[in-house]
Design a protein around this motif. Structure first.
Motif, short mmCIF file in Angstrom:
data_model
loop_
_atom_site.label_atom_id
_atom_site.label_comp_id
_atom_site.label_asym_id
_atom_site.label_seq_id
_atom_site.Cartn_x
_atom_site.Cartn_y
_atom_site.Cartn_z
N VAL A 48 73.78 0.31 -108.06
CA VAL A 48 73.40 -1.07 -108.35
C VAL A 48 72.15 -1.44 -107.56
O VAL A 48 72.02 -1.07 -106.39
CB VAL A 48 74.58 -2.03 -108.04
CG1 VAL A 48 75.11 -1.85 -106.65
CG2 VAL A 48 74.20 -3.47 -108.28
N GLU A 49 71.26 -2.14 -108.23
CA GLU A 49 70.04 -2.58 -107.54
C GLU A 49 70.42 -3.72 -106.60
O GLU A 49 71.08 -4.68 -107.03
CB GLU A 49 69.03 -3.10 -108.56
CG GLU A 49 67.98 -2.08 -108.94
CD GLU A 49 66.87 -2.72 -109.74
OE1 GLU A 49 66.27 -3.69 -109.24
OE2 GLU A 49 66.63 -2.25 -110.86
N GLN A 50 69.97 -3.60 -105.36
CA GLN A 50 70.34 -4.64 -104.39
C GLN A 50 69.83 -6.00 -104.80
O GLN A 50 70.50 -7.01 -104.63
CB GLN A 50 69.79 -4.26 -103.03
CG GLN A 50 70.27 -2.90 -102.59
CD GLN A 50 70.21 -2.72 -101.11
OE1 GLN A 50 70.22 -3.69 -100.37
NE2 GLN A 50 70.16 -1.48 -100.66
N GLU B 46 55.80 2.45 -90.58
CA GLU B 46 55.61 3.05 -91.91
C GLU B 46 56.93 3.05 -92.69
O GLU B 46 56.95 2.80 -93.89
CB GLU B 46 55.07 4.49 -91.80
CG GLU B 46 53.62 4.60 -91.39
CD GLU B 46 53.41 4.26 -89.92
OE1 GLU B 46 54.37 4.42 -89.11
OE2 GLU B 46 52.30 3.81 -89.57
N GLN B 47 58.01 3.34 -91.95
CA GLN B 47 59.32 3.37 -92.62
C GLN B 47 59.72 1.97 -93.13
O GLN B 47 60.23 1.82 -94.24
CB GLN B 47 60.40 3.90 -91.66
CG GLN B 47 60.28 5.40 -91.45
CD GLN B 47 61.18 5.90 -90.35
OE1 GLN B 47 61.47 5.19 -89.37
NE2 GLN B 47 61.63 7.15 -90.47
N VAL B 48 59.46 0.97 -92.31
CA VAL B 48 59.76 -0.41 -92.72
C VAL B 48 58.92 -0.78 -93.93
O VAL B 48 59.41 -1.36 -94.92
CB VAL B 48 59.51 -1.41 -91.55
CG1 VAL B 48 59.70 -2.85 -92.02
CG2 VAL B 48 60.44 -1.11 -90.40
N GLU B 49 57.63 -0.39 -93.87
CA GLU B 49 56.73 -0.69 -95.01
C GLU B 49 57.24 -0.02 -96.28
O GLU B 49 57.28 -0.63 -97.34
CB GLU B 49 55.32 -0.17 -94.70
CG GLU B 49 54.51 -1.14 -93.86
CD GLU B 49 53.13 -0.58 -93.52
OE1 GLU B 49 52.40 -1.27 -92.82
OE2 GLU B 49 52.81 0.55 -93.96
N ALA B 54 59.68 -0.78 -101.53
CA ALA B 54 60.69 -0.38 -102.52
C ALA B 54 61.61 -1.55 -102.85
O ALA B 54 62.10 -1.67 -103.97
CB ALA B 54 61.50 0.78 -101.97
N TYR B 55 61.81 -2.45 -101.89
CA TYR B 55 62.72 -3.60 -102.09
C TYR B 55 62.14 -4.57 -103.12
O TYR B 55 62.88 -5.22 -103.86
CB TYR B 55 62.95 -4.31 -100.75
CG TYR B 55 64.19 -5.16 -100.74
CD1 TYR B 55 65.45 -4.60 -100.55
CD2 TYR B 55 64.11 -6.54 -100.91
CE1 TYR B 55 66.59 -5.38 -100.54
CE2 TYR B 55 65.25 -7.33 -100.90
CZ TYR B 55 66.48 -6.74 -100.71
OH TYR B 55 67.62 -7.52 -100.72
N GLY B 56 60.82 -4.66 -103.17
CA GLY B 56 60.20 -5.48 -104.22
C GLY B 56 59.28 -6.56 -103.69
O GLY B 56 59.38 -6.96 -102.52
N ALA B 57 58.39 -7.01 -104.55
CA ALA B 57 57.44 -8.06 -104.17
C ALA B 57 58.22 -9.33 -103.82
O ALA B 57 59.22 -9.64 -104.48
CB ALA B 57 56.49 -8.34 -105.32
#
Lengths: 115, 317
Positions: A48-50, B46-49, B54-57
Motif C-alpha cells: 500500500v502506498e503510504q 542523501e538518504q533523507v533526500e 520518493a515520498y512525493g512532492a
C-alpha cells in the motif's frame, strides 16, 4: 504490450483500492500507528502506498469507523488508531459482502475454466 | 532533520487550516518512523533526500489530505464574477445618472461639477464594498444549499435515489434576471441617494396641463425607504438564485411568494398612510401609481401561489 500492462496495472490498482478499506479495518483491532500498519499489511502481502493509507485512516476516523489517540510517551509522538464499535459493525457487513462476492467470482472463474 | 522540517513546512502551507497541526504531527511521525526503519538512527542527508523525493512532492502529499471545501463552489465562481460585474455596472450607472439629473437641477459651476464628480466616485466606491460583501454572503449560503442539493450518482447509485431529485420548471430566460438586477440596483441608488427625485418627478408632471391631486411628503416617505430597500434587496437575491439554479425550485418559489407578499404589504401600508400624502384633493398622483403597482403585485402573487400549488402540491405540469 505496454498498453496491455498499463491496463492491467490500472485494473489491479482499482482492485486494490476496493479492498483497502476492508484490509485496514481488519488490521486495527488493536491500537496501531500508521507505520506499523503499513508493515503489518506488507507482511500479509498487501502493498500500500503510504500517501494513500494515511489520508484513508483520517477519512475512516472522520466517519467514526476508527478512533484515535496520540501517544506522546515514546521517542516521538505517534497517533494510534483502533476500530470503533461502528467500525466493527461496518466491518462485519463488509466481510459478509466480501464472502458473497468471492463465492460468486470463484463460481464464475470455475465455470470459465471449464470452457 | 532540518530537511524533514522544511519538507513538512512546505506541506503544512497547503493543508486544510483546521487540521494542520494534527496532520503535520502525524506526517512527521510517519516520515521519521520510515526513515529510521530504512536507514537506522543516523541517516545521512542523501538518504533523507532520497526518502523524501520518493515520498512525493509536498503539494501532492497535501492534496491527499484536502477535503475540497470551498467558500464559493467552483461551479459558481464564473457566475459570482459575472454578477459582481453586473452589480458594479449597475451601481456606476445608477450613481452616474443620478449625478447627471442633479446637474440639470442646479446651477452649473466648476466647483459644483468637480465636487459632484468627487462625490460620484466616493459614492460608487462606498457602495461597491458592502455590495460585494452581500454578494459574497449570498454565494456562501448558495454554496452550502447547492452542496446539499447535489446527489452523488457517480458511485454505487440506485434509481431509488432519483426520487430525491426535484425537477423544477426551467427559467425561460436568464437575461430577464440580469436586467432586473441592473434595474433594481439603479432604482435602489436613485431612491436612497435622492428621495427628493420624487418631488422633481411631481414638478415635471405639473409642467404638463394636468394638476396633481396630492403630493408625496418626502419626510414621511424617507421612513419607508429602509423597508422598500429591503424588499428590493430580496428581489435581487431572488434573481441571483434564479441565475444560479436556472430553474424555479420549490424553495425559490416559496422565497418568491414571501418576498412578493412583503412588497405588497409595504406598498399597501404606504397607500393607506394618509400622512404620506399632502394637499390631498383627488387621486391623481403617486397614490394612484402605488395602487396600480399594488393591484399588479396582487395578481402576480395570486398567480405565483396558484402555480406553486399546481406544480408542487398537486404535481400538475
Amino acid at each position: 504490450m505496454n498498453d496491455k500492462s498499463k491496463i492491467i496495472d490500472n485494473l489491479l490498482l482499482e482492485l486494490k483500492r476496493g479492498t483497502l478499506v476492508l484490509s485496514v479495518l481488519l488490521n486495527v483491532d488493536n491500537p496501531t500507528y500508521g507505520y506499523s500498519l503499513v508493515q503489518s499489511l506488507q507482511e500479509k502481502g498487501i502493498e500500500v502506498e503510504q500517501n494513500t493509507l494515511y489520508p484513508l485512516l483520517r477519512r475512516l476516523e472522520k466517519q467514526e469507523l476508527l478512533s484515535s489517540n496520540w501517544d506522546t510517551e515514546g521517542s516521538r509522538p505517534r497517533k494510534y488508531y483502533i476500530i470503533s464499535s461502528l467500525g466493527t459493525e461496518v466491518l462485519n457487513e463488509l466481510i459478509i459482502q466480501w464472502q458473497k462476492n468471492q463465492f460468486v467470482i470463484d463460481t464464475m472463474i470455475q465455470k470459465g475454466g471449464q470452457h | 532533520m532540518k530537511l524533514v522540517d522544511q519538507y513538512i513546512y512546505a506541506i503544512r502551507k497547503k493543508l486544510p487550516y483546521n487540521s494542520r497541526k494534527d496532520i503535520t504531527s502525524e506526517i512527521r511521525s510517519l516520515i521519521l518512523d520510515n526513515i529510521e526503519a530504512k536507514y537506522g538512527d543516523n541517516p545521512t542527508k542523501e538518504q533523507v533526500e532520497e526518502f523524501l523525493s520518493a515520498y512525493g512532492a509536498p503539494s501532492k502529499v497535501a492534496n491527499q489530505y484536502r477535503n475540497d471545501r470551498f467558500i464559493i463552489g467552483t461551479g459558481l465562481t464564473d457566475l459570482y464574477f459575472l454578477i459582481m460585474k453586473i452589480i458594479l455596472f449597475a451601481l456606476s450607472l445608477g450613481f452616474s445618472v443620478e449625478f447627471i439629473v442633479t446637474l440639470f437641477q442646479n446651477k452649473l459651476t466648476a466647483i459644483f461639477i468637480s465636487t459632484g464628480l468627487l462625490d460620484l466616485l466616493l459614492n460608487i466606491f462606498n457602495s461597491i464594498l458592502p455590495s460585494i460583501g452581500c454578494l459574497t454572503l449570498v454565494f456562501i449560503i448558495i454554496t452550502r444549499l447547492y452542496k446539499d442539493q447535489i446527489i452523488d450518482l457517480d458511485e454505487d447509485w440506485t434509481p431509488n435515489e432519483l426520487k430525491d431529485i426535484e425537477v423544477s420548471p426551467k427559467v425561460e430566460s436568464i437575461f430577464e434576471s440580469i436586467f432586473a438586477i441592473i434595474f433594481i440596483i439603479v432604482a435602489l441608488v436613485f431612491i436612497n441617494i435622492s428621495p427628493a427625485l420624487i418631488t422633481i418627478a411631481e414638478n415635471l408632471f405639473e409642467t404638463s396641463t394636468l394638476e396633481l391631486g396630492h403630493r408625496i411628503n418626502i419626510d414621511v416617505f424617507k421612513k419607508y425607504l429602509i423597508f422598500i430597500s429591503i424588499s428590493w434587496f430580496l428581489d435581487i437575491i431572488y434573481h441571483i438564485f434564479i441565475l444560479v439554479f436556472q430553474e424555479k425550485t420549490k424553495a425559490i418559489a416559496i422565497f418568491d411568494i414571501i418576498k412578493e407578499s412583503i412588497g405588497l404589504i409595504i406598498i399597501s401600508i404606504m397607500i393607506f398612510d394618509s400622512n404620506l400624502f399632502t394637499n390631498f384633493s383627488n387621486a391623481l398622483g403617486f397614490r394612484s401609481i402605488f395602487a396600480i403597482i399594488a393591484i399588479i403585485a396582487s395578481f402576480e402573487l395570486i398567480s405565483k401561489i396558484y402555480k406553486f400549488f399546481k406544480f408542487y402540491v398537486f404535481n400538475l405540469n
